[in-house]
Design a protein around this motif. Structure first.
Motif, PDB file in Angstrom:
ATOM      1  N   ALA A  16      -8.794  29.160   7.097  1.00 27.14           N
ATOM      2  CA  ALA A  16      -9.227  27.923   6.445  1.00 27.14           C
ATOM      3  C   ALA A  16      -9.242  28.042   4.923  1.00 27.14           C
ATOM      4  O   ALA A  16      -9.111  27.049   4.207  1.00 27.14           O
ATOM      5  CB  ALA A  16     -10.606  27.540   6.949  1.00 27.14           C
ATOM      6  N   ASN A  17      -9.406  29.272   4.394  1.00 27.23           N
ATOM      7  CA  ASN A  17      -9.407  29.445   2.937  1.00 27.23           C
ATOM      8  C   ASN A  17      -8.025  29.783   2.408  1.00 27.23           C
ATOM      9  O   ASN A  17      -7.869  30.102   1.231  1.00 27.23           O
ATOM     10  CB  ASN A  17     -10.370  30.570   2.540  1.00 27.23           C
ATOM     11  CG  ASN A  17     -11.753  30.324   3.098  1.00 27.23           C
ATOM     12  OD1 ASN A  17     -12.232  29.200   3.057  1.00 27.23           O
ATOM     13  ND2 ASN A  17     -12.359  31.360   3.648  1.00 27.23           N
ATOM     14  N   GLY A  18      -7.041  29.761   3.290  1.00 23.05           N
ATOM     15  CA  GLY A  18      -5.687  30.090   2.867  1.00 23.05           C
ATOM     16  C   GLY A  18      -5.429  31.577   2.779  1.00 23.05           C
ATOM     17  O   GLY A  18      -4.412  32.006   2.256  1.00 23.05           O
ATOM     18  N   THR A  19      -6.367  32.404   3.309  1.00 26.91           N
ATOM     19  CA  THR A  19      -6.196  33.857   3.264  1.00 26.91           C
ATOM     20  C   THR A  19      -5.247  34.305   4.370  1.00 26.91           C
ATOM     21  O   THR A  19      -5.297  33.771   5.480  1.00 26.91           O
ATOM     22  CB  THR A  19      -7.569  34.552   3.445  1.00 26.91           C
ATOM     23  OG1 THR A  19      -8.478  33.954   2.538  1.00 26.91           O
ATOM     24  CG2 THR A  19      -7.479  36.036   3.198  1.00 26.91           C
ATOM     25  N   LEU A  20      -4.422  35.299   4.057  1.00 27.71           N
ATOM     26  CA  LEU A  20      -3.503  35.850   5.056  1.00 27.71           C
ATOM     27  C   LEU A  20      -4.305  36.721   6.011  1.00 27.71           C
ATOM     28  O   LEU A  20      -4.945  37.685   5.581  1.00 27.71           O
ATOM     29  CB  LEU A  20      -2.416  36.673   4.357  1.00 27.71           C
ATOM     30  CG  LEU A  20      -1.276  37.186   5.228  1.00 27.71           C
ATOM     31  CD1 LEU A  20      -0.430  36.029   5.734  1.00 27.71           C
ATOM     32  CD2 LEU A  20      -0.410  38.164   4.457  1.00 27.71           C
ATOM     33  N   GLY A  29       0.850  -1.189   0.000  1.00 29.07           N
ATOM     34  CA  GLY A  29       0.000   0.000   0.000  1.00 29.07           C
ATOM     35  C   GLY A  29       0.880   1.231   0.000  1.00 29.07           C
ATOM     36  O   GLY A  29       2.109   1.120   0.012  1.00 29.07           O
ATOM     37  N   LYS A  30       0.257   2.388  -0.043  1.00 28.05           N
ATOM     38  CA  LYS A  30       1.029   3.626  -0.101  1.00 28.05           C
ATOM     39  C   LYS A  30       0.517   4.576   0.966  1.00 28.05           C
ATOM     40  O   LYS A  30      -0.669   4.938   0.965  1.00 28.05           O
ATOM     41  CB  LYS A  30       0.853   4.241  -1.499  1.00 28.05           C
ATOM     42  CG  LYS A  30       2.075   4.927  -1.996  1.00 28.05           C
ATOM     43  CD  LYS A  30       1.950   5.248  -3.467  1.00 28.05           C
ATOM     44  CE  LYS A  30       3.205   5.958  -3.918  1.00 28.05           C
ATOM     45  NZ  LYS A  30       3.081   6.431  -5.286  1.00 28.05           N
ATOM     46  N   VAL A  31       1.380   4.933   1.903  1.00 25.37           N
ATOM     47  CA  VAL A  31       0.975   5.870   2.954  1.00 25.37           C
ATOM     48  C   VAL A  31       0.614   7.191   2.304  1.00 25.37           C
ATOM     49  O   VAL A  31       1.376   7.711   1.490  1.00 25.37           O
ATOM     50  CB  VAL A  31       2.130   6.090   3.964  1.00 25.37           C
ATOM     51  CG1 VAL A  31       1.752   7.153   4.980  1.00 25.37           C
ATOM     52  CG2 VAL A  31       2.495   4.792   4.652  1.00 25.37           C
ATOM     53  N   SER A  32      -0.587   7.690   2.605  1.00 26.12           N
ATOM     54  CA  SER A  32      -0.969   8.969   2.001  1.00 26.12           C
ATOM     55  C   SER A  32      -0.970  10.056   3.070  1.00 26.12           C
ATOM     56  O   SER A  32      -1.117   9.786   4.259  1.00 26.12           O
ATOM     57  CB  SER A  32      -2.338   8.870   1.344  1.00 26.12           C
ATOM     58  OG  SER A  32      -3.335   8.861   2.328  1.00 26.12           O
ATOM     59  N   LEU A  33      -0.767  11.260   2.627  1.00 24.21           N
ATOM     60  CA  LEU A  33      -0.686  12.395   3.560  1.00 24.21           C
ATOM     61  C   LEU A  33      -1.840  13.350   3.296  1.00 24.21           C
ATOM     62  O   LEU A  33      -2.487  13.290   2.251  1.00 24.21           O
ATOM     63  CB  LEU A  33       0.646  13.127   3.381  1.00 24.21           C
ATOM     64  CG  LEU A  33       1.901  12.292   3.634  1.00 24.21           C
ATOM     65  CD1 LEU A  33       3.144  13.128   3.385  1.00 24.21           C
ATOM     66  CD2 LEU A  33       1.908  11.752   5.054  1.00 24.21           C
ATOM     67  N   ALA A  34      -2.077  14.247   4.248  1.00 25.32           N
ATOM     68  CA  ALA A  34      -3.113  15.269   4.089  1.00 25.32           C
ATOM     69  C   ALA A  34      -2.474  16.640   4.241  1.00 25.32           C
ATOM     70  O   ALA A  34      -1.548  16.813   5.038  1.00 25.32           O
ATOM     71  CB  ALA A  34      -4.197  15.079   5.140  1.00 25.32           C
ATOM     72  N   LEU A  35      -2.978  17.590   3.457  1.00 22.18           N
ATOM     73  CA  LEU A  35      -2.513  18.979   3.546  1.00 22.18           C
ATOM     74  C   LEU A  35      -3.689  19.851   3.962  1.00 22.18           C
ATOM     75  O   LEU A  35      -4.838  19.554   3.632  1.00 22.18           O
ATOM     76  CB  LEU A  35      -1.994  19.458   2.196  1.00 22.18           C
ATOM     77  CG  LEU A  35      -0.587  19.047   1.807  1.00 22.18           C
ATOM     78  CD1 LEU A  35      -0.308  19.500   0.388  1.00 22.18           C
ATOM     79  CD2 LEU A  35       0.425  19.658   2.764  1.00 22.18           C
ATOM     80  N   PHE A  36      -3.403  20.935   4.669  1.00 19.84           N
ATOM     81  CA  PHE A  36      -4.451  21.862   5.097  1.00 19.84           C
ATOM     82  C   PHE A  36      -4.072  23.278   4.694  1.00 19.84           C
ATOM     83  O   PHE A  36      -2.901  23.623   4.647  1.00 19.84           O
ATOM     84  CB  PHE A  36      -4.625  21.805   6.615  1.00 19.84           C
ATOM     85  CG  PHE A  36      -5.076  20.457   7.100  1.00 19.84           C
ATOM     86  CD1 PHE A  36      -6.423  20.149   7.164  1.00 19.84           C
ATOM     87  CD2 PHE A  36      -4.150  19.497   7.454  1.00 19.84           C
ATOM     88  CE1 PHE A  36      -6.841  18.910   7.592  1.00 19.84           C
ATOM     89  CE2 PHE A  36      -4.559  18.252   7.887  1.00 19.84           C
ATOM     90  CZ  PHE A  36      -5.909  17.946   7.949  1.00 19.84           C
ATOM     91  N   ALA A  37      -5.115  24.081   4.430  1.00 17.53           N
ATOM     92  CA  ALA A  37      -4.850  25.489   4.105  1.00 17.53           C
ATOM     93  C   ALA A  37      -4.250  26.189   5.316  1.00 17.53           C
ATOM     94  O   ALA A  37      -3.370  27.029   5.200  1.00 17.53           O
ATOM     95  CB  ALA A  37      -6.139  26.178   3.689  1.00 17.53           C
TER      96      ALA A  37
END
Lengths: 259, 261
Positions: free
Chosen positions: B124-128, A167-175
């Motif tokens: 949350a929207n990536g706004t500065l 399998g492939k470990v997946s990551l998450a990104l956040f704004a």
């Protein structure tokens, strides 16, 4: 005068929160993947005690003290520690591992101290299932060795040195990863402030590549925290002095009429 | 006699207000970008005392001046000291400090406001945004980067995904007294006349300097404030004593003069 008492009391309360934050940072100086926090302060609204007089630009504006405007998580990377453990993974970027909790919901973590459970599934130290691109990752019992690639692929080889990808470990990104809700146990939950998780493969976008056999150390620095602690304590003291003085002054006013 | 009591009381009232302002300064000793306030006290206009009675025969006709009499003191207002605070290194990609004149422009629901607090983050929207979630103005409007983290360099350029999104809007005023504190780290202009004094400082004049990865600490100095506190306390005490003395003197004249035995 009562305002001085209130302002100073608010100053003390804010410094308490500051010390609480520093204490938590210090307590987690050895927690893998821990990110330190800092308390941020703001002044409060100003009361116009006296309107500007003729020919003078400012009136008497008296502030009301201070408040903690937020506790900001500082996401700077921690140092990498060599452990030599095949299932210890460190992320060299801003991604988060995805972990399935008991209730089926997904939590996120930077702590890559994983191991295999009784069924050969890749789990966190607390036993949560580490999610790959196609669900949990299972390394069968016949595997002799296993390796995790920089792009997250979990590859095991059998007795005949035949390689298979489990399998492939997946990551998450956040704004806004600072806005994630800390849930304890090194886990974070998605929140309105963090924005929606965007699943991605390791090495893609800013998620970062994985290093097998390493753990990400806590990014708390003892010297820095000690300095912050000293400053917070002194600021607390200063505010308590103001309360004392304001109280003495009120006492003097009270004693104006004697006998 | 009674005039002296009012003068002493006005001194005590001033002491109280100065203490209120000082308490706010010290409460904000850890507030990023905070500027300390000072009070300006003035004396009431002096009056010229004139002698009407008790005239000697050789004096010219009409009231004779005796001298000026002070009527006490009052606070005419607060003044904010805009000196740059100490620079604290944080190494955070979204922390930025202004050294010198200048304010970051922020879009709030109430309109454009100005701040010295450079502890920005992305929402949350990536706004500065600022710590309170108001959009930081970059080239006059808020900016977002949905993917990838932003960073700010010491030219004020906001970067994301290897691209420049714009430059932080920094303004200053030709008359810094026109900007007043609104609370929550924000400053505002009192009216249109004040707003017209706002200018964008040019790099050529070099009256400000951005530091990326730094925060500007509060410019409150504990020693100055503690000395000020001692001065306030003691002058308050002196005024209280003077009031009591006059009260005693009045008491003597009311009760003891003319007492027999």
């Amino acid at each position: 005068m009562i305002r001085a008492l209130n302002s100073a009391a608010l100053g003390m309360i804010a410094q308490q929160t500051n010390i609480d934050t520093i204490a938590n940072n210090m307590a987690n100086i050895n927690t893998a993947g821990f990110k330190k926090s800092r308390a941020e302060f703001q002044d409060l609204l100003y009361a116009e005690v006296q309107r500007p007089m003729q020919g003078l630009s400012t009136g008497l504006m008296v502030g009301q003290g201070t408040r903690v405007s937020g506790i900001q998580r500082i996401l700077a990377g921690g140092g990498m520690q060599v452990t030599g453990n095949p299932y210890d993974l460190a992320i060299q970027g801003s991604g988060y591992f995805r972990v399935q909790q008991e209730d089926g919901s997904v939590a996120y973590t930077r702590d890559g101290s994983f191991h295999l459970d009784g069924e050969g599934q890749l789990v966190t130290a607390q036993g949560g299932l580490v999610l790959g691109e196609n669900g949990p990752i299972k390394v069968p019992a016949e595997a002799k060795t296993a390796a995790v690639n920089a792009d997250g692929g979990v590859v095991w080889s059998d007795a005949k040195n035949q390689n298979t990808e489990a399998g492939k470990v997946s990551l998450a990104l956040f704004a806004n990863p600072s806005g994630l809700t800390a849930a304890g146990d090194n886990l974070f939950l998605e929140s309105a402030a963090s924005g929606q998780a965007q699943g991605t493969a390791a090495g893609q976008q800013d998620a970062g590549r994985l290093s097998q056999g390493y753990l990400e150390a806590s990014n708390v620095e003892a010297a820095e925290e000690m300095i912050n602690l000293m400053q917070a304590q002194r600021a607390y003291q200063l505010n308590s002095r103001v309360i004392q003085s304001a109280d003495e002054m009120l006492g003097m006013a009270n004693n104006l009429r004697r006998g | 006699m009674l005039r002296g009591m009012y003068a002493a009381a006005s001194g005590m009232l001033v002491g109280q207000k100065r203490m209120d302002v000082l308490a706010n300064n010290l409460a904000n000793v850890s507030t990023t970008g905070f500027k300390r306030d000072t009070t300006v006290s003035e004396s009431f206009p002096e009056i010229l005392l004139k002698r009407i009675n008790d005239r000697s025969p050789d004096m010219p006709a009409g009231p004779q001046p005796v001298g000026a009499l002070g009527m006490g003191t009052f606070i005419s207002g607060t003044a904010t000291r805009l000196m740059t605070g100490p620079m604290q290194q944080t190494g955070n990609p979204l922390d930025v400090a202004i050294s010198g004149d200048g304010f970051f422009a922020v879009g709030t629901p109430q309109g454009i406001r100005y701040t010295r607090q450079g502890n920005f983050s992305q929402d949350a929207n990536g706004t500065l945004v600022t710590a309170d979630g108001d959009g930081v103005l970059v080239d006059g409007q808020p900016v977002s980067a949905a993917h990838g983290a932003m960073s700010i360099n010491s030219k004020g350029e906001v970067w994301a995904d290897g691209q420049v999104l714009g430059r932080l809007t920094v303004v200053t005023s030709r008359d810094l007294g026109a900007l007043r504190k609104e609370g929550n780290g924000l400053w505002t202009t009192a009216g249109p006349a004040d707003a017209s004094t706002l200018v964008t400082p040019s790099e050529a004049t070099g009256n400000y300097d951005l530091r990326a990865g730094y925060l500007e600490a509060s410019n409150v100095e504990p020693i100055t404030e503690m000395v000020e506190m001692m001065v306030i306390m003691r002058s308050f005490e002196a005024n209280q004593r003077s009031l009591q003395m006059q009260d005693e003197t009045l008491g003597k004249s009311a009760n003891d003069i003319g007492r027999i035995g």
